[in-house]
Design an enzyme around this catalytic site. Sequence first.
Site, mmCIF file in Angstrom:
data_model
loop_
_atom_site.group_PDB
_atom_site.id
_atom_site.type_symbol
_atom_site.label_atom_id
_atom_site.label_comp_id
_atom_site.label_asym_id
_atom_site.label_seq_id
_atom_site.Cartn_x
_atom_site.Cartn_y
_atom_site.Cartn_z
ATOM 1 N N TYR A 54 0.851 -1.202 0.000
ATOM 2 C CA TYR A 54 0.000 0.000 0.000
ATOM 3 C C TYR A 54 0.872 1.232 0.000
ATOM 4 O O TYR A 54 1.761 1.353 0.844
ATOM 5 C CB TYR A 54 -0.895 0.018 1.253
ATOM 6 N N GLU A 56 -0.348 4.824 -0.555
ATOM 7 C CA GLU A 56 -1.148 6.037 -0.790
ATOM 8 C C GLU A 56 -0.274 7.272 -0.683
ATOM 9 O O GLU A 56 0.516 7.415 0.253
ATOM 10 C CB GLU A 56 -2.288 6.116 0.228
ATOM 11 N N ASP A 201 -6.288 12.983 -25.785
ATOM 12 C CA ASP A 201 -6.478 11.600 -25.341
ATOM 13 C C ASP A 201 -5.877 10.705 -26.422
ATOM 14 O O ASP A 201 -6.520 10.403 -27.422
ATOM 15 C CB ASP A 201 -7.971 11.329 -25.146
ATOM 16 N N THR A 228 -3.487 5.511 -22.240
ATOM 17 C CA THR A 228 -3.380 4.182 -21.644
ATOM 18 C C THR A 228 -1.963 3.677 -21.891
ATOM 19 O O THR A 228 -1.278 4.150 -22.805
ATOM 20 C CB THR A 228 -4.352 3.199 -22.322
ATOM 21 N N LYS A 231 -2.040 -0.216 -24.815
ATOM 22 C CA LYS A 231 -2.378 -0.349 -26.241
ATOM 23 C C LYS A 231 -1.064 -0.333 -27.031
ATOM 24 O O LYS A 231 -0.222 -1.191 -26.803
ATOM 25 C CB LYS A 231 -3.381 0.733 -26.631
ATOM 26 N N ARG A 237 -1.777 -2.962 -18.290
ATOM 27 C CA ARG A 237 -3.034 -2.194 -18.296
ATOM 28 C C ARG A 237 -2.883 -1.043 -17.324
ATOM 29 O O ARG A 237 -2.428 -1.219 -16.196
ATOM 30 C CB ARG A 237 -4.206 -3.075 -17.865
#
Length: 421
Positions: A54, A56, A201, A228, A231, A237
């Site tokens: 974790y 954060e 984008d 992203t 791709k 991902r």
Amino acid sequence: MQEYNYIKEQDNEVYEALMGEEHRESVGLELIPSENYVSRAVFEANGSVFQNKYSEGYPGRRYYGGQDFTDQVERLAIERACELFGAKYANVQSLSGAPANLAVYSALLEPGDTVLGMDLSHGGHLTHGHPMTHPAKIYNFVTYKMKNPDTGEIDFEEMMEVAKREQPKLIIAGFSAYARELDYAKFVEIAKEVGAYTMADMCHISGMIAGKALANPLDAGFDVMVTTTHKSMRGPRGAIILTKEDKVIAKKINTSVFPGLQGGPHMHQIAAKAVAFKEALSPKFQTYAQQILKNAKAMEAVFIREGVRLMCGGTDNHLLLADLTALNVSGVEAQTALDECGITLNKNSIADDPRGPMDPSGIRFGTPAITTRGFMEEECAQVAELMIEVLRDKDNQELKDRVKSEIEALCLKFPIPTSFI
Ligand SMILES: *Cc1c(COP(=O)(O)O)cnc(C)c1O
């Protein structure tokens, strides 16, 4: 060699599904333009111990302890992302393209603000204002279109008119079904005229931007670029959000991603992004990016020679959109028939499609995945010829069986990087 021995040992049901997918990816031809195959190194990072942590916050400013190595790997991802795209700031925590777009909207806009994006029926993406999406309930989306769907020319006069009338706070350049280079400077000019932010984008084409085969909207003065990483970037991902130089915007974006929209970052994905970015910085990746485009051109040439209408009249950016009306085949029928031959792609609306979105007139395909496999122009032309043969005679089972075995043979000759079949 990925043998999944532990899964095999303790979970046969998941093992079977995994083996099914391994086989499907190995012997089938992937023409869905948003898909790709990661390298073994990216695969390893994505399945690593960073999964357990974790973290954060951001490097140097975390809420929990034990962050020496998460900081190290996130800083690497940020530095490399900035170097790849000529940006000063990068947020590498965004989980995927849709949440990254939402993060930009919520960083730069107030509820009710207007956003100008590409009309979805002319190639824009779902996240740019489709009525079923959450952003469409928060913001007011207005659209621009192509002037001529057979050349892909954007109607900048209309865009300027709409911008002056609607006073958008944000103008988006980006698409999921558009095949030409955009004149990014023109977007910036219109945005300046009405005092709007600009966001690119680039989810589909960022691999070619990173590989210096296509223009970079940040160089033309865009405020923000989203992409992203899974791709044409050929990473895990996920998504990243880049800011050219405006520190205030970059800060707003970081706050918007965390704590605005997300909790703990997925550190295994971030490690895999760092590995993918290092790969993308290599000269080999530039060759890959250029080959994606050459391969798309080889497929384009066959479709044009055979008299099939392509939206935008062809492709500059690897996306190919074929209107199958003249062949008397619907997008659904084409998708199904080609699927039977081991060729995966998707049905797609063409501009101003007279048929509905669930049963459109066209198909969309692209070359990042087959180029990763090692296909060159020759193999791509061969695939395009096989596709057209099937489209012209979609009910001919004998033909489909023959094409399927040709495709399988081609795939076995060019194995995917993570396959052990
Ligand atoms: C793929 C894509 C997205 C969404 O990305 P996800 O990771 O599927 O959420 C957003 N915008 C464009 C232009 C895309 O191509």
